[in-house]
Design a protein around this motif. Structure first.
Motif, short mmCIF file in Angstrom:
data_model
loop_
_atom_site.label_atom_id
_atom_site.label_comp_id
_atom_site.label_asym_id
_atom_site.label_seq_id
_atom_site.Cartn_x
_atom_site.Cartn_y
_atom_site.Cartn_z
N GLU A 221 0.86 -1.18 0.00
CA GLU A 221 0.00 0.00 0.00
C GLU A 221 0.90 1.23 0.00
N THR A 222 0.57 2.19 -0.88
CA THR A 222 1.39 3.39 -0.99
C THR A 222 0.56 4.55 -1.51
N TRP A 223 1.03 5.76 -1.21
CA TRP A 223 0.43 6.98 -1.77
C TRP A 223 1.39 7.54 -2.80
N VAL A 224 0.88 7.90 -3.99
CA VAL A 224 1.75 8.40 -5.05
C VAL A 224 1.12 9.62 -5.70
N ASN A 225 2.00 10.40 -6.37
CA ASN A 225 1.57 11.55 -7.14
C ASN A 225 2.42 11.59 -8.40
N ILE A 226 1.74 11.64 -9.59
CA ILE A 226 2.44 11.66 -10.87
C ILE A 226 2.18 13.01 -11.53
N LYS A 227 3.25 13.82 -11.73
CA LYS A 227 3.11 15.16 -12.31
C LYS A 227 4.08 15.29 -13.48
N ASN A 228 3.84 16.34 -14.29
CA ASN A 228 4.83 16.67 -15.32
C ASN A 228 5.75 17.76 -14.80
N GLY A 229 6.66 18.22 -15.65
CA GLY A 229 7.63 19.20 -15.20
C GLY A 229 7.00 20.54 -14.87
N LYS A 230 5.78 20.79 -15.36
CA LYS A 230 5.11 22.06 -15.10
C LYS A 230 4.22 22.00 -13.86
N GLY A 231 4.22 20.88 -13.19
CA GLY A 231 3.46 20.76 -11.95
C GLY A 231 2.05 20.22 -12.13
N TYR A 232 1.67 19.84 -13.37
CA TYR A 232 0.31 19.31 -13.58
C TYR A 232 0.27 17.85 -13.12
N SER A 233 -0.70 17.52 -12.29
CA SER A 233 -0.81 16.16 -11.72
C SER A 233 -1.73 15.30 -12.60
N PHE A 234 -1.18 14.21 -13.07
CA PHE A 234 -1.99 13.25 -13.85
C PHE A 234 -2.70 12.25 -12.95
N PHE A 235 -2.12 11.99 -11.78
CA PHE A 235 -2.76 11.09 -10.84
C PHE A 235 -2.13 11.27 -9.47
N GLN A 236 -2.99 11.27 -8.44
CA GLN A 236 -2.51 11.21 -7.07
C GLN A 236 -3.53 10.46 -6.25
N GLY A 237 -3.05 9.56 -5.43
CA GLY A 237 -3.94 8.73 -4.64
C GLY A 237 -3.21 7.51 -4.11
N ILE A 238 -4.02 6.61 -3.56
CA ILE A 238 -3.46 5.41 -2.93
C ILE A 238 -3.54 4.23 -3.90
N LEU A 239 -2.44 3.51 -4.01
CA LEU A 239 -2.40 2.24 -4.75
C LEU A 239 -2.26 1.12 -3.73
#
Length: 299
Positions: A221-239
């Motif tokens: 179980e983990t919490w993650v955040n996937i962003k681009n270089g400009k700070g836009y988040s494509f996904f954040q949440g728990i897997l």
């Protein structure tokens, strides 16, 4: 009805046979069977047949023909009565044969002449028609054979051309395959390298990749955040394993990806299905901030 006929009829009745059934067994016509039972032998073709029919009748009803002939010999016609007509017929036949032989010798020359004429006609017909047709057939066969030879040569030429075409196609296919293999060999393999690392921060660079697909997989179980270089988040949440345990994002249009991994001990990172190792041990820093730069230019 005679005594012999009465006895034969009683034996037939005792066996439960009708005249029609007895006819099927003995193959003697019913009218002759009735004549035997009634003692009317004038219906028979002759005394020989009368005795033969009585014998077959007796055997069919399980009586002994010899005993019947002995017991009723006064009733049964004698076979000697047929000898006189037979001798007369032999004399007549002999005379007829002698007369016929004399006529035969008279017409024998005529027969020879007729055979000779027929033979001559046959020879003429054979030489003019049969031989002539054989000659025509031979010439036709020669023409057919020449046509077959020509056709065979054409077939050979066609087969040769087909083989040449097949060889060319096979050669071209091999050349294309070799070119593709060379192209594959020339295409450099994807390369992922560590550019820098400091504390919980690590920077990776991806080279020689036609795309940039990022995948995070949770082994716990983990919490993650996937962003681009400009700070836009494509996904954040728990897997979480057994529930939503992975997330894939296509970042081929981006220049870099920024990942925040809350529990690096339970999170695997894949770039284009290639797993990358943590440059900093998860046991040292459970949370890690990772930057992956995508170099689109191929070396």
């Amino acid at each position: 009805m005679s005594e012999l006929g009465n006895r034969l009829k009683e034996a037939r009745t005792a066996k439960g046979l009708s005249l029609e059934e007895l006819q099927e067994i003995t193959k003697i016509q019913t009218r002759y069977l009735i004549g035997i039972e009634e003692g009317n032998y004038s219906l028979m073709p002759g005394s020989f047949y009368a005795r033969a029919f009585i014998k077959q009748y007796a055997e069919a009803v399980d009586l002994s023909p010899e005993e019947l002939f002995e017991e009723y010999k006064g009733e049964i016609p004698a076979s000697l009565n047929d000898d006189i007509p037979e001798k007369l017929s032999r004399v007549t036949t002999k005379k007829a044969m002698e007369k016929g032989n004399s006529k035969f010798w008279d017409i024998l020359p005529t027969i020879f002449i007729s055979i000779l004429v027929v033979g001559i006609i046959f020879l003429v017909w054979y030489f003019f028609f049969v031989k002539g047709s054989e000659t025509d057939t031979t010439s036709n066969n020669n023409e057919k054979n020449s046509a077959v030879y020509e056709e065979s040569d054409k077939l050979k030429e066609a087969e040769t051309e087909e083989k040449n075409e097949a060889a060319k196609e096979e050669k071209n296919a091999k050349e294309e395959t070799a070119a593709k293999e060379e192209e594959k060999e020339e295409t450099p393999k994807q390369e992922i390298s560590v550019e820098s690392k400091q504390g919980k921060n690590t920077v990776y660079e991806v080279k020689n990749a036609e795309q940039f697909k990022l995948k995070l997989v949770s082994t716990g179980e983990t919490w993650v955040n996937i962003k681009n270089g400009k700070g836009y988040s494509f996904f954040q949440g728990i897997l979480k394993k057994g529930e939503t345990d992975s997330k894939t994002v296509d970042l081929s249009k981006e220049e870099e990806a920024v990942l925040v991994i809350g529990n690096s001990t339970a999170t695997d990172i894949y770039v284009n299905d290639e797993k990358i190792d943590y440059a900093v041990s998860p046991s040292k820093y459970v949370r890690q901030d990772i930057t992956i730069r995508y170099n689109k230019e191929k070396e």
